[in-house]
Design a protein around this motif. Structure first.
Motif, PDB file in Angstrom:
ATOM      1  N   GLY A   9      14.363   5.844  11.544  1.00 41.78           N
ATOM      2  CA  GLY A   9      12.942   5.460  11.590  1.00 41.78           C
ATOM      3  C   GLY A   9      12.783   4.269  12.511  1.00 41.78           C
ATOM      4  O   GLY A   9      13.125   3.147  12.142  1.00 41.78           O
ATOM      5  N   GLY A  11      10.213   2.455  13.912  1.00 42.75           N
ATOM      6  CA  GLY A  11       8.853   1.916  14.050  1.00 42.75           C
ATOM      7  C   GLY A  11       8.856   0.405  14.117  1.00 42.75           C
ATOM      8  O   GLY A  11       9.780  -0.208  14.669  1.00 42.75           O
ATOM      9  N   TYR A  12       7.814  -0.202  13.545  1.00 43.66           N
ATOM     10  CA  TYR A  12       7.676  -1.662  13.559  1.00 43.66           C
ATOM     11  C   TYR A  12       8.899  -2.352  12.982  1.00 43.66           C
ATOM     12  O   TYR A  12       9.312  -3.401  13.457  1.00 43.66           O
ATOM     13  CB  TYR A  12       6.432  -2.075  12.753  1.00 43.66           C
ATOM     14  N   VAL A  13       9.481  -1.771  11.930  1.00 43.53           N
ATOM     15  CA  VAL A  13      10.628  -2.388  11.263  1.00 43.53           C
ATOM     16  C   VAL A  13      11.950  -1.952  11.909  1.00 43.53           C
ATOM     17  O   VAL A  13      12.804  -2.775  12.223  1.00 43.53           O
ATOM     18  CB  VAL A  13      10.621  -2.025   9.751  1.00 43.53           C
ATOM     19  N   ASP A  31      15.027   9.017  15.079  1.00 44.51           N
ATOM     20  CA  ASP A  31      13.636   9.202  14.648  1.00 44.51           C
ATOM     21  C   ASP A  31      13.275  10.673  14.843  1.00 44.51           C
ATOM     22  O   ASP A  31      13.837  11.343  15.711  1.00 44.51           O
ATOM     23  CB  ASP A  31      12.701   8.314  15.485  1.00 44.51           C
ATOM     24  N   ILE A  32      12.317  11.172  14.052  1.00 46.96           N
ATOM     25  CA  ILE A  32      11.927  12.582  14.188  1.00 46.96           C
ATOM     26  C   ILE A  32      10.760  12.752  15.167  1.00 46.96           C
ATOM     27  O   ILE A  32      10.350  13.876  15.441  1.00 46.96           O
ATOM     28  CB  ILE A  32      11.510  13.188  12.815  1.00 46.96           C
ATOM     29  N   VAL A  82      11.870   4.110   7.147  1.00 44.56           N
ATOM     30  CA  VAL A  82      10.779   5.081   7.342  1.00 44.56           C
ATOM     31  C   VAL A  82       9.535   4.595   6.570  1.00 44.56           C
ATOM     32  O   VAL A  82       9.640   3.733   5.710  1.00 44.56           O
ATOM     33  CB  VAL A  82      11.193   6.501   6.867  1.00 44.56           C
ATOM     34  N   THR A  84       6.408   4.206   3.956  1.00 44.49           N
ATOM     35  CA  THR A  84       6.168   4.499   2.538  1.00 44.49           C
ATOM     36  C   THR A  84       4.661   4.366   2.295  1.00 44.49           C
ATOM     37  O   THR A  84       4.202   3.350   1.766  1.00 44.49           O
ATOM     38  CB  THR A  84       6.966   3.541   1.624  1.00 44.49           C
ATOM     39  N   SER A 118      12.811   0.319   3.442  1.00 46.16           N
ATOM     40  CA  SER A 118      11.400   0.649   3.221  1.00 46.16           C
ATOM     41  C   SER A 118      10.923   0.026   1.906  1.00 46.16           C
ATOM     42  O   SER A 118      11.700  -0.053   0.945  1.00 46.16           O
ATOM     43  CB  SER A 118      11.212   2.160   3.136  1.00 46.16           C
ATOM     44  N   THR A 119       9.663  -0.376   1.863  1.00 44.23           N
ATOM     45  CA  THR A 119       9.117  -0.974   0.642  1.00 44.23           C
ATOM     46  C   THR A 119       8.862   0.127  -0.389  1.00 44.23           C
ATOM     47  O   THR A 119       8.208   1.125  -0.083  1.00 44.23           O
ATOM     48  CB  THR A 119       7.786  -1.692   0.954  1.00 44.23           C
ATOM     49  N   GLU A 152      12.387  -5.564   4.201  1.00 46.89           N
ATOM     50  CA  GLU A 152      12.018  -6.219   5.458  1.00 46.89           C
ATOM     51  C   GLU A 152      10.810  -7.115   5.231  1.00 46.89           C
ATOM     52  O   GLU A 152       9.932  -6.795   4.445  1.00 46.89           O
ATOM     53  CB  GLU A 152      11.701  -5.127   6.499  1.00 46.89           C
ATOM     54  N   ILE A 154       9.193  -8.685   8.113  1.00 45.40           N
ATOM     55  CA  ILE A 154       8.526  -9.026   9.387  1.00 45.40           C
ATOM     56  C   ILE A 154       7.017  -8.839   9.280  1.00 45.40           C
ATOM     57  O   ILE A 154       6.515  -8.125   8.411  1.00 45.40           O
ATOM     58  CB  ILE A 154       9.045  -8.198  10.592  1.00 45.40           C
ATOM     59  N   PRO A 156       3.898  -7.829  11.774  1.00 49.01           N
ATOM     60  CA  PRO A 156       3.629  -7.312  13.117  1.00 49.01           C
ATOM     61  C   PRO A 156       2.830  -8.307  13.965  1.00 49.01           C
ATOM     62  O   PRO A 156       1.910  -8.940  13.476  1.00 49.01           O
ATOM     63  CB  PRO A 156       2.784  -6.061  12.864  1.00 49.01           C
ATOM     64  N   HIS A 258      -0.378  -1.681   6.651  1.00 48.81           N
ATOM     65  CA  HIS A 258       0.599  -0.793   6.069  1.00 48.81           C
ATOM     66  C   HIS A 258       1.240  -1.400   4.827  1.00 48.81           C
ATOM     67  O   HIS A 258       1.947  -0.730   4.088  1.00 48.81           O
ATOM     68  CB  HIS A 258       1.660  -0.549   7.143  1.00 48.81           C
ATOM     69  N   CYS A 259       1.011  -2.703   4.605  1.00 51.61           N
ATOM     70  CA  CYS A 259       1.796  -3.377   3.557  1.00 51.61           C
ATOM     71  C   CYS A 259       0.940  -3.884   2.403  1.00 51.61           C
ATOM     72  O   CYS A 259       0.975  -3.316   1.323  1.00 51.61           O
ATOM     73  CB  CYS A 259       2.587  -4.528   4.175  1.00 51.61           C
ATOM     74  N   ARG A 330      -3.124   0.887  11.509  1.00 46.96           N
ATOM     75  CA  ARG A 330      -2.908   1.609  10.262  1.00 46.96           C
ATOM     76  C   ARG A 330      -3.695   1.004   9.107  1.00 46.96           C
ATOM     77  O   ARG A 330      -3.627  -0.183   8.862  1.00 46.96           O
ATOM     78  CB  ARG A 330      -1.412   1.637   9.935  1.00 46.96           C
TER      79      ARG A 330
HETATM   80  N1  LIG Z   1       5.204  -2.958   9.518  1.00 52.95           N
HETATM   81  C1  LIG Z   1       5.540  -4.012   8.829  1.00 52.95           C
HETATM   82  O1  LIG Z   1       5.149  -5.108   9.158  1.00 52.95           O
HETATM   83  C2  LIG Z   1       6.441  -3.959   7.627  1.00 52.95           C
HETATM   84  C3  LIG Z   1       6.918  -5.149   7.097  1.00 52.95           C
HETATM   85  C4  LIG Z   1       7.773  -5.109   6.017  1.00 52.95           C
HETATM   86  C5  LIG Z   1       8.119  -3.882   5.455  1.00 52.95           C
HETATM   87  N2  LIG Z   1       7.605  -2.720   5.978  1.00 52.95           N
HETATM   88  C6  LIG Z   1       8.021  -1.463   5.367  1.00 52.95           C
HETATM   89  O2  LIG Z   1       8.985  -0.869   6.231  1.00 52.95           O
HETATM   90  C7  LIG Z   1       8.856   0.560   6.214  1.00 52.95           C
HETATM   91  C8  LIG Z   1       8.653   1.082   7.630  1.00 52.95           C
HETATM   92  O3  LIG Z   1       7.444   0.561   8.123  1.00 52.95           O
HETATM   93  P1  LIG Z   1       7.065   0.585   9.668  1.00 52.95           P
HETATM   94  O4  LIG Z   1       5.880  -0.293   9.805  1.00 52.95           O
HETATM   95  O5  LIG Z   1       8.256   0.318  10.516  1.00 52.95           O
HETATM   96  O6  LIG Z   1       6.655   2.128   9.838  1.00 52.95           O
HETATM   97  P2  LIG Z   1       6.330   2.905  11.208  1.00 52.95           P
HETATM   98  O7  LIG Z   1       5.360   3.952  10.873  1.00 52.95           O
HETATM   99  O8  LIG Z   1       6.022   1.906  12.290  1.00 52.95           O
HETATM  100  O9  LIG Z   1       7.718   3.564  11.609  1.00 52.95           O
HETATM  101  C9  LIG Z   1       8.377   4.473  10.862  1.00 52.95           C
HETATM  102  C10 LIG Z   1       9.154   5.421  11.762  1.00 52.95           C
HETATM  103  O10 LIG Z   1       9.843   6.320  10.921  1.00 52.95           O
HETATM  104  C11 LIG Z   1       9.825   7.597  11.523  1.00 52.95           C
HETATM  105  N3  LIG Z   1      10.088   8.626  10.514  1.00 52.95           N
HETATM  106  C12 LIG Z   1       9.253   9.154   9.581  1.00 52.95           C
HETATM  107  N4  LIG Z   1       9.887  10.071   8.833  1.00 52.95           N
HETATM  108  C13 LIG Z   1      11.164  10.119   9.292  1.00 52.95           C
HETATM  109  C14 LIG Z   1      12.299  10.880   8.938  1.00 52.95           C
HETATM  110  N5  LIG Z   1      12.263  11.774   7.952  1.00 52.95           N
HETATM  111  N6  LIG Z   1      13.448  10.688   9.639  1.00 52.95           N
HETATM  112  C15 LIG Z   1      13.499   9.800  10.642  1.00 52.95           C
HETATM  113  N7  LIG Z   1      12.460   9.056  11.037  1.00 52.95           N
HETATM  114  C16 LIG Z   1      11.297   9.208  10.362  1.00 52.95           C
HETATM  115  C17 LIG Z   1       8.454   7.691  12.145  1.00 52.95           C
HETATM  116  O11 LIG Z   1       8.421   8.670  13.155  1.00 52.95           O
HETATM  117  C18 LIG Z   1       8.267   6.258  12.668  1.00 52.95           C
HETATM  118  O12 LIG Z   1       8.679   6.129  14.005  1.00 52.95           O
HETATM  119  C19 LIG Z   1       7.709   0.849   5.249  1.00 52.95           C
HETATM  120  O13 LIG Z   1       8.224   1.073   3.973  1.00 52.95           O
HETATM  121  C20 LIG Z   1       6.903  -0.436   5.245  1.00 52.95           C
HETATM  122  O14 LIG Z   1       6.187  -0.618   4.053  1.00 52.95           O
HETATM  123  C21 LIG Z   1       6.798  -2.748   7.062  1.00 52.95           C
END
Ligand SMILES: NC(=O)c1ccc[n+]([C@@H]2O[C@H](COP(=O)([O-])OP(=O)(O)OC[C@H]3O[C@@H](n4cnc5c(N)ncnc54)[C@H](O)[C@@H]3O)[C@@H](O)[C@H]2O)c1
Length: 422
Positions: A9, A11-13, A31-32, A82, A84, A118-119, A152, A154, A156, A258-259, A330
């Motif tokens: 996964g 993404g942002y994290v 990533d998918i 990924v 949540t 993931s949270t 995590e 962080i 954004p 997202h959080c 988001r």
């Molecule tokens: N964004 C934040 O600031 C932040 C901070 C702390 C915690 N979190 C937590 O971290 C987790 C991820 O958040 P994010 O913001 O990075 O999400 P995001 O949507 O930015 O990224 C997630 C990535 O996971 C990929 N993905 C989805 N299903 C998948 C699978 N089955 N296999 C492989 N890849 C897959 C998606 O394509 C995407 O690129 C969440 O649980 C979120 O609550 C986020």
């Protein structure tokens, strides 16, 4: 044995984490989402968490961005980052966690460690993920494979508190694995780590960080509604109360993203499944979700007050992202303001220099390319997000963008002379 890390996964994290690990370890990013993998391989990160140089640096360090499960088969540490999300009924949607766990389970080998970032609510790692890992791999938890959880923190768009500079909670499924997970993170996190006694403690710690913030913001939002009825400026009250050493200085506003607007529902879901009704947490969610309607209503009431026609009124919305100085759309509660104004058949135009217009969430919005200074067009202007550039807009600029009496609704407390301020 040398660590070969797979981040699942990107993404942002996941991406900043993969970049940080790539400086010390062999890393594969999985990533998918094909467009995401393609853009990362070309050196571009649409979340803007990493610069082009940083993405290219990761590639130079040997990092591989891939869609292909074959490429991650020989890793021995899998870190899951990924999404949540919640569904339409505000219930946890564990589909990405379950699917990514299935992917790992099919290639899991003896002594591998699966760490979740993931949270989630307490129990997801051991009660939801571990049975999937056992079922698909045929291996035995805490005998032939192990788990960890390290949430995590962080934020954004925050270039100061980046992944390695934020103290990280770690945990593991046995004391030995906990130490191993802790040492792994310690090797890249300059701010240090806190090793929690169990995985459930680490899961709970993350979810309450955001729940506490949500509840505290809801209190300030409720106070802002009360002070509005009393014609008292909430920001002045907070400034005054904030002189006490233990007053928590928050400002009223929208709670999207997202959080903070999502994670409390993970906790309330688990609490309710155990027969406890978390009234305070759910009440806070309700207050924060109601702020968009309150803001739209204020704009409407001010237009009525100044004899402006509502149907086809031109309204300019400054900012649609869920927070300032980042492109993250988001769960942005600004969308609910637009929905509300559309019900009055107002014509809402949006200016946000951070947003990627090709994003599916923004496609239906009526964007304008430049700040329409001197347009004399708008019956009301809503400053919804505190992007830095919006702080430079002067009282004269607002006047010159307004059709007749300026009606400026200031959600973020950044307008010098607003008509109404949250
Ligand atoms: N964004 C934040 O600031 C932040 C901070 C702390 C915690 N979190 C937590 O971290 C987790 C991820 O958040 P994010 O913001 O990075 O999400 P995001 O949507 O930015 O990224 C997630 C990535 O996971 C990929 N993905 C989805 N299903 C998948 C699978 N089955 N296999 C492989 N890849 C897959 C998606 O394509 C995407 O690129 C969440 O649980 C979120 O609550 C986020």
């Amino acid at each position: 044995m040398n660590n070969k890390i797979c981040i699942i996964g990107l993404g942002y994290v996941g991406l900043p984490l993969a970049h940080a690990f790539s400086e010390k370890y062999e890393v594969v990013g999985f990533d998918i989402n094909k467009p995401r993998i393609d853009e990362l391989n070309s050196g571009f990160d649409r979340t803007l968490e990493l610069t082009e140089n940083q993405v290219k640096e990761s590639l130079k360090n040997g990092m591989k961005f891939t869609l292909n499960v074959e490429d991650i088969k020989d890793c021995n540490i899998y870190i899951v980052t990924v999404p949540t999300p919640i569904d339409d009924n505000n219930e946890p949607d564990l589909t990405p966690i379950v699917k990514s766990t299935e992917t790992i389970a099919k290639i899991l080998k003896k002594d591998d460690i699966v760490i979740y970032e993931s949270t989630v609510y307490p129990g997801v790692t051991e009660e939801v993920c571990v049975p999937i890992l056992e079922e698909f791999s045929g291996l035995k938890f805490n005998e032939t494979f192990f788990c960890g959880y390290s949430p995590e923190r962080i934020n954004p768009g925050d270039k100061e508190h980046t992944v390695t500079k934020i103290l990280k909670i770690t945990s593991g499924s046995t004391p030995e694995i906990a130490k191993k997970v802790d040492n792994l993170y310690k090797s890249i996190i300059t701010a240090g780590t806190h090793l929690a006694p169990t995985i459930k403690v680490a899961e709970a710690a993350k979810v309450i960080e955001n729940t506490q913030r949500d509840v505290n913001i809801a209190l300030i939002n409720e106070l802002a509604m009360i002070f509005d009825l009393m014609n008292i400026n909430t920001h002045d009250v907070i400034e005054a109360a904030g002189t006490k050493w233990n007053f928590i200085k928050l400002t009223p506003g929208l709670v999207g993203g997202h959080c903070i607007g999502v994670d409390p529902y993970y906790l309330t879901h688990k609490a309710q499944s155990l027969g406890y009704m978390p009234n305070l947490i759910l009440g806070a969610r309700q207050i924060n979700n109601g702020m968009s309607k309150l803001i739209a209503d204020k704009a409407i009431k001010k237009m009525v007050k100044f004899d402006k026609k509502l149907k086809n009124a031109n309204i300019l919305l400054l900012g649609v992202t869920f927070k300032e100085n980042c492109p993250d759309m988001r769960n942005s509660k600004v969308m609910d303001i637009i929905k509300e104004l559309n019900e009055y058949e107002c014509n809402v135009e949006v200016y946000d220099y951070w947003v990627d217009r090709s994003d599916k969430e923004t496609k239906h919005l009526n964007f304008i390319d430049e700040l329409p200074l001197n347009s004399k067009k708008y019956d009301s202007i809503i400053v919804a997000v505190g992007h830095d550039k919006f702080k430079e807009i002067t009282t004269d600029d607002y006047k010159n963008m307004s059709n007749g009496e300026p009606i400026i609704i200031d959600v973020k407390g950044i307008v010098e002379k607003p008509t109404w301020r949250l």
